[in-house]
Scaffold this motif. Sequence first.
Motif, PDB file in Angstrom:
ATOM      1  N   ALA A  34       0.850  -1.363   0.100  1.00  0.00           N
ATOM      2  CA  ALA A  34      -0.060   0.006   0.008  1.00  0.00           C
ATOM      3  C   ALA A  34       0.923   1.249   0.135  1.00  0.00           C
ATOM      4  N   ASP A  35       1.856   1.008   0.598  1.00  0.00           N
ATOM      5  CA  ASP A  35       2.866   2.411   0.780  1.00  0.00           C
ATOM      6  C   ASP A  35       4.237   2.210  -0.001  1.00  0.00           C
ATOM      7  N   LEU A  53       6.113  -3.020  11.742  1.00  0.00           N
ATOM      8  CA  LEU A  53       5.550  -3.918  10.690  1.00  0.00           C
ATOM      9  C   LEU A  53       4.816  -4.793  11.613  1.00  0.00           C
ATOM     10  N   LYS A  54       3.565  -5.091  10.826  1.00  0.00           N
ATOM     11  CA  LYS A  54       2.504  -6.226  11.609  1.00  0.00           C
ATOM     12  C   LYS A  54       2.455  -7.486  10.740  1.00  0.00           C
ATOM     13  N   LEU A  55       3.012  -8.508  11.504  1.00  0.00           N
ATOM     14  CA  LEU A  55       2.981  -9.700  10.959  1.00  0.00           C
ATOM     15  C   LEU A  55       1.777 -10.382  10.542  1.00  0.00           C
ATOM     16  N   SER A  56       1.609 -11.326   9.652  1.00  0.00           N
ATOM     17  CA  SER A  56       0.618 -11.786   8.992  1.00  0.00           C
ATOM     18  C   SER A  56      -0.286 -12.690  10.220  1.00  0.00           C
ATOM     19  N   PRO A  57      -1.502 -12.823  10.119  1.00  0.00           N
ATOM     20  CA  PRO A  57      -1.947 -13.689  11.340  1.00  0.00           C
ATOM     21  C   PRO A  57      -1.306 -15.007  11.455  1.00  0.00           C
ATOM     22  N   GLU A  58      -0.859 -15.858  10.244  1.00  0.00           N
ATOM     23  CA  GLU A  58      -0.468 -16.900  10.700  1.00  0.00           C
ATOM     24  C   GLU A  58       1.203 -17.073  11.316  1.00  0.00           C
ATOM     25  N   LEU A  59       1.979 -16.083  10.904  1.00  0.00           N
ATOM     26  CA  LEU A  59       3.192 -15.749  11.851  1.00  0.00           C
ATOM     27  C   LEU A  59       2.980 -15.250  12.952  1.00  0.00           C
ATOM     28  N   VAL A 138       0.961  -7.861   7.254  1.00  0.00           N
ATOM     29  CA  VAL A 138      -0.570  -7.324   6.989  1.00  0.00           C
ATOM     30  C   VAL A 138      -0.264  -5.857   6.320  1.00  0.00           C
ATOM     31  N   ASP A 139      -0.814  -5.742   5.156  1.00  0.00           N
ATOM     32  CA  ASP A 139      -0.306  -4.541   4.584  1.00  0.00           C
ATOM     33  C   ASP A 139      -1.109  -3.090   4.875  1.00  0.00           C
ATOM     34  N   GLY A 140      -0.489  -2.199   4.688  1.00  0.00           N
ATOM     35  CA  GLY A 140      -0.954  -0.869   5.166  1.00  0.00           C
ATOM     36  C   GLY A 140       0.008   0.232   5.115  1.00  0.00           C
ATOM     37  N   PRO A 141      -0.644   1.710   5.357  1.00  0.00           N
ATOM     38  CA  PRO A 141       0.575   2.630   5.387  1.00  0.00           C
ATOM     39  C   PRO A 141       1.280   2.540   6.506  1.00  0.00           C
ATOM     40  N   LEU A 142       2.653   2.783   6.051  1.00  0.00           N
ATOM     41  CA  LEU A 142       3.686   2.964   7.275  1.00  0.00           C
ATOM     42  C   LEU A 142       3.383   3.886   8.155  1.00  0.00           C
TER      43      LEU A 142
END
Length: 295
Positions: A34-35, A53-59, A138-142
Amino acid sequence: MSKRRKNPRSAAEAAPKRQKLRDTFVPRPFAGLADEPEWVALRELVPAASAPLKLSPELAAEHGDRTVTLATVLPMAWPAMTKPDGRIFIGLQRHVQSGDISRDLAVAVLCALQTEPGGTVSVPALPGEGPRLQDILVDGPLEITMHDGFEFWLDEDASDDPNVKASLERANASIYPTVRLAAARAAYWCRVPDKGHVRWVLPDDEDSALDALSRLSAAGELLLGDGTKFAGMFRAHGLLVPVWDIPGEPEAAEWETPLADFAKRYADALAETGPLESAARRAKQGLLGRQLTLR
């Protein structure tokens, strides 16, 4: 005692074959995030900044609440480091890399997650095929925090390692004042000894962005105001980064309005369709002649 010679061929066949890693160049490694422009800016333009940074739910489910922070650079340009409390730092600017920076960073995150808190993270130079940043975050603005120095590397209650301290001093000495501008995403002001710069990572497809800049150049609308100069542009990880030379005295805040005005002109030029007129085609050739590719 047998005098038979060992068959070297049989020995070679018995030895396991080492897998050969192939390196593939990805010209736009942050595409899909996204960014994307900010990832490029932090990689190429910004000296000292960090972002969670936010890890994926699995990680996250597998590794618990270990926090991961993206840093522009780490001590001695390490790819990753872990803290005794489990926090992880990932270095975006590093010496060794493959042709796919997104894959490199993903491997650094995964290796750090497998490392005991406070341990040294071992990251392969060539990671081979596997998940990329786009797969593990987990994608999104930094949420970017700018720093005046690299003290955020160190814990207050930790004893300073002499090598890290020396690296910190060298890194701090190399920093030019840099400010993130609000007028456009991934735009930064910096001051060097005798002048300043405004640099903006454009979010658009390279060809479309170049055509828009060419139209503005032909119309005489490429500058940020009196006393400014269009210095040229970088091609960085598949995106264009125009650079302006500006007077060194005014502070960063004084360039918000000129950049906002330019961003409006750029958006209008980007919306134009159809082939370039002759003046814009000539301007395009001039812009290409002042372009530098960063890899």
